[in-house]
Design a protein around this motif. Structure first.
Motif, PDB file in Angstrom:
ATOM      1  N   GLY A  67      10.302   4.704   9.369  1.00 37.22           N
ATOM      2  CA  GLY A  67      11.083   3.476   9.464  1.00 37.22           C
ATOM      3  C   GLY A  67      10.816   2.533   8.304  1.00 37.22           C
ATOM      4  N   ALA A  68       9.557   2.424   7.886  1.00 40.54           N
ATOM      5  CA  ALA A  68       9.215   1.561   6.758  1.00 40.54           C
ATOM      6  C   ALA A  68       9.825   2.092   5.464  1.00 40.54           C
ATOM      7  CB  ALA A  68       7.695   1.456   6.624  1.00 40.54           C
ATOM      8  N   ILE A  69       9.802   3.408   5.300  1.00 45.23           N
ATOM      9  CA  ILE A  69      10.389   3.997   4.092  1.00 45.23           C
ATOM     10  C   ILE A  69      11.891   3.737   4.072  1.00 45.23           C
ATOM     11  CG2 ILE A  69      10.923   6.176   2.925  1.00 45.23           C
ATOM     12  CD1 ILE A  69       8.098   7.129   3.787  1.00 45.23           C
ATOM     13  N   ALA A  70      12.557   3.966   5.188  1.00 47.01           N
ATOM     14  CA  ALA A  70      14.010   3.786   5.238  1.00 47.01           C
ATOM     15  C   ALA A  70      14.410   2.315   5.193  1.00 47.01           C
ATOM     16  CB  ALA A  70      14.575   4.438   6.497  1.00 47.01           C
ATOM     17  N   GLY A  71      13.744   1.492   5.971  1.00 46.80           N
ATOM     18  CA  GLY A  71      14.144   0.099   6.105  1.00 46.80           C
ATOM     19  C   GLY A  71      13.628  -0.828   5.030  1.00 46.80           C
ATOM     20  N   GLN A  72      12.334  -0.898   4.892  1.00 50.47           N
ATOM     21  CA  GLN A  72      11.732  -1.839   3.954  1.00 50.47           C
ATOM     22  C   GLN A  72      11.822  -1.368   2.511  1.00 50.47           C
ATOM     23  OE1 GLN A  72      10.122  -4.899   4.333  1.00 50.47           O
ATOM     24  NE2 GLN A  72      10.975  -4.896   6.385  1.00 50.47           N
ATOM     25  N   ILE A  73      11.465  -0.120   2.270  1.00 50.70           N
ATOM     26  CA  ILE A  73      11.347   0.359   0.895  1.00 50.70           C
ATOM     27  C   ILE A  73      12.708   0.720   0.306  1.00 50.70           C
ATOM     28  CG2 ILE A  73      10.324   2.151  -0.564  1.00 50.70           C
ATOM     29  CD1 ILE A  73       7.897   2.035   1.390  1.00 50.70           C
ATOM     30  N   CYS A  74      13.510   1.477   1.036  1.00 53.34           N
ATOM     31  CA  CYS A  74      14.822   1.873   0.506  1.00 53.34           C
ATOM     32  C   CYS A  74      15.840   0.747   0.604  1.00 53.34           C
ATOM     33  CB  CYS A  74      15.346   3.114   1.229  1.00 53.34           C
ATOM     34  SG  CYS A  74      14.436   4.613   0.839  1.00 53.34           S
ATOM     35  N   LEU A  76       4.697  20.701   4.275  1.00 59.07           N
ATOM     36  CA  LEU A  76       4.613  19.261   4.495  1.00 59.07           C
ATOM     37  C   LEU A  76       5.702  18.552   3.703  1.00 59.07           C
ATOM     38  CD1 LEU A  76       0.765  18.768   4.082  1.00 59.07           C
ATOM     39  CD2 LEU A  76       2.047  18.847   6.221  1.00 59.07           C
ATOM     40  N   THR A  77       6.186  17.446   4.233  1.00 63.67           N
ATOM     41  CA  THR A  77       7.155  16.641   3.505  1.00 63.67           C
ATOM     42  C   THR A  77       6.401  15.629   2.661  1.00 63.67           C
ATOM     43  OG1 THR A  77       8.780  16.885   5.273  1.00 63.67           O
ATOM     44  CG2 THR A  77       9.126  15.080   3.724  1.00 63.67           C
ATOM     45  N   VAL A  78       6.693  15.633   1.383  1.00 69.04           N
ATOM     46  CA  VAL A  78       6.065  14.697   0.455  1.00 69.04           C
ATOM     47  C   VAL A  78       7.130  13.684   0.050  1.00 69.04           C
ATOM     48  CG1 VAL A  78       4.957  14.431  -1.799  1.00 69.04           C
ATOM     49  CG2 VAL A  78       4.454  16.433  -0.396  1.00 69.04           C
ATOM     50  N   TYR A  79       6.773  12.410   0.178  1.00 71.99           N
ATOM     51  CA  TYR A  79       7.658  11.317  -0.199  1.00 71.99           C
ATOM     52  C   TYR A  79       7.210  10.780  -1.550  1.00 71.99           C
ATOM     53  CZ  TYR A  79       8.716  11.423   4.798  1.00 71.99           C
ATOM     54  OH  TYR A  79       9.078  11.816   6.057  1.00 71.99           O
ATOM     55  N   ARG A  80       8.199  10.432  -2.393  1.00 73.68           N
ATOM     56  CA  ARG A  80       7.867   9.966  -3.743  1.00 73.68           C
ATOM     57  C   ARG A  80       8.959   8.998  -4.191  1.00 73.68           C
ATOM     58  NH1 ARG A  80       7.786  14.752  -5.741  1.00 73.68           N
ATOM     59  NH2 ARG A  80       5.610  15.053  -5.352  1.00 73.68           N
ATOM     60  N   ILE A  81       8.563   7.873  -4.802  1.00 75.22           N
ATOM     61  CA  ILE A  81       9.538   6.961  -5.393  1.00 75.22           C
ATOM     62  C   ILE A  81       9.975   7.552  -6.710  1.00 75.22           C
ATOM     63  CG2 ILE A  81       9.842   4.671  -6.439  1.00 75.22           C
ATOM     64  CD1 ILE A  81       8.072   3.549  -4.254  1.00 75.22           C
ATOM     65  N   THR A  82      11.288   7.611  -6.887  1.00 73.47           N
ATOM     66  CA  THR A  82      11.854   8.165  -8.125  1.00 73.47           C
ATOM     67  C   THR A  82      12.464   7.030  -8.948  1.00 73.47           C
ATOM     68  OG1 THR A  82      13.974   8.597  -7.077  1.00 73.47           O
ATOM     69  CG2 THR A  82      12.363  10.384  -7.047  1.00 73.47           C
ATOM     70  N   ALA A  83      12.672   7.293 -10.232  1.00 71.54           N
ATOM     71  CA  ALA A  83      13.308   6.317 -11.107  1.00 71.54           C
ATOM     72  C   ALA A  83      14.738   6.108 -10.640  1.00 71.54           C
ATOM     73  CB  ALA A  83      13.275   6.773 -12.545  1.00 71.54           C
ATOM     74  N   ALA A  84      15.146   4.869 -10.611  1.00 70.30           N
ATOM     75  CA  ALA A  84      16.513   4.555 -10.133  1.00 70.30           C
ATOM     76  C   ALA A  84      17.552   4.906 -11.179  1.00 70.30           C
ATOM     77  CB  ALA A  84      16.613   3.079  -9.781  1.00 70.30           C
ATOM     78  N   GLN A  89       0.833  -1.204   0.000  1.00 70.98           N
ATOM     79  CA  GLN A  89       0.000   0.000   0.000  1.00 70.98           C
ATOM     80  C   GLN A  89       0.866   1.250   0.000  1.00 70.98           C
ATOM     81  OE1 GLN A  89      -2.362  -0.926   3.606  1.00 70.98           O
ATOM     82  NE2 GLN A  89      -4.085  -0.181   2.404  1.00 70.98           N
ATOM     83  N   VAL A  90       1.894   1.252   0.831  1.00 68.28           N
ATOM     84  CA  VAL A  90       2.774   2.411   0.931  1.00 68.28           C
ATOM     85  C   VAL A  90       3.506   2.629  -0.391  1.00 68.28           C
ATOM     86  CG1 VAL A  90       4.774   3.390   2.111  1.00 68.28           C
ATOM     87  CG2 VAL A  90       3.033   2.184   3.426  1.00 68.28           C
ATOM     88  N   VAL A  91       4.007   1.553  -0.989  1.00 71.66           N
ATOM     89  CA  VAL A  91       4.698   1.676  -2.277  1.00 71.66           C
ATOM     90  C   VAL A  91       3.745   2.252  -3.325  1.00 71.66           C
ATOM     91  CG1 VAL A  91       5.760   0.372  -4.169  1.00 71.66           C
ATOM     92  CG2 VAL A  91       6.422  -0.096  -1.814  1.00 71.66           C
ATOM     93  N   ALA A  92       2.503   1.792  -3.339  1.00 67.20           N
ATOM     94  CA  ALA A  92       1.522   2.318  -4.297  1.00 67.20           C
ATOM     95  C   ALA A  92       1.296   3.813  -4.084  1.00 67.20           C
ATOM     96  CB  ALA A  92       0.203   1.553  -4.185  1.00 67.20           C
ATOM     97  N   LEU A  93       1.217   4.245  -2.830  1.00 61.95           N
ATOM     98  CA  LEU A  93       1.041   5.668  -2.545  1.00 61.95           C
ATOM     99  C   LEU A  93       2.255   6.473  -3.007  1.00 61.95           C
ATOM    100  CD1 LEU A  93      -0.492   5.514   1.052  1.00 61.95           C
ATOM    101  CD2 LEU A  93      -1.650   6.312  -1.018  1.00 61.95           C
ATOM    102  N   LEU A  94       3.433   5.924  -2.775  1.00 67.20           N
ATOM    103  CA  LEU A  94       4.658   6.639  -3.130  1.00 67.20           C
ATOM    104  C   LEU A  94       4.897   6.675  -4.635  1.00 67.20           C
ATOM    105  CD1 LEU A  94       7.075   5.341  -0.355  1.00 67.20           C
ATOM    106  CD2 LEU A  94       5.798   7.477  -0.411  1.00 67.20           C
ATOM    107  N   ARG A  95       4.310   5.741  -5.363  1.00 66.74           N
ATOM    108  CA  ARG A  95       4.466   5.711  -6.825  1.00 66.74           C
ATOM    109  C   ARG A  95       3.544   6.707  -7.540  1.00 66.74           C
ATOM    110  NH1 ARG A  95       7.801   1.843  -8.786  1.00 66.74           N
ATOM    111  NH2 ARG A  95       8.105  -0.041  -7.566  1.00 66.74           N
TER     112      ARG A  95
END
Length: 83
Positions: free
Chosen positions: A53-60, A75-83, A24-30
């Protein structure tokens, strides 16, 4: 009983809930607009430190995805970027 999902072992036992919450978190960040910690907290029921913690540990670290942060309107907005 399986501790993670409270179903008897072997009877349709699924993966622990944390995997679906991470999904769910990955979907939100995408999403193009990303997600704030408050949005992730609302979707998962987690506290703010658990979101970070989930963003730093599991996702990153474990999934190897790159998460960018940006300040938008205070506000801090988190977003998955292209690698």
């Amino acid at each position: 009983m399986n501790q993670n999902n409270m179903k008897p072992a072997g009877e349709g036992a699924s993966q622990p809930a944390r995997f679906s919450k991470i999904s769910q978190v990955v979907a939100l960040l995408r999403r193009p607009e990303g997600a704030t910690a408050a949005q992730i907290m609302a979707a998962t029921g987690w506290q703010a430190h658990s979101v970070r913690g989930a963003i730093a540990g599991q996702i990153c670290k474990k999934l190897g995805l790159t998460v960018a942060t940006e300040k938008v309107g205070g506000l801090t907005v988190y977003r998955i970027t292209a690698a």
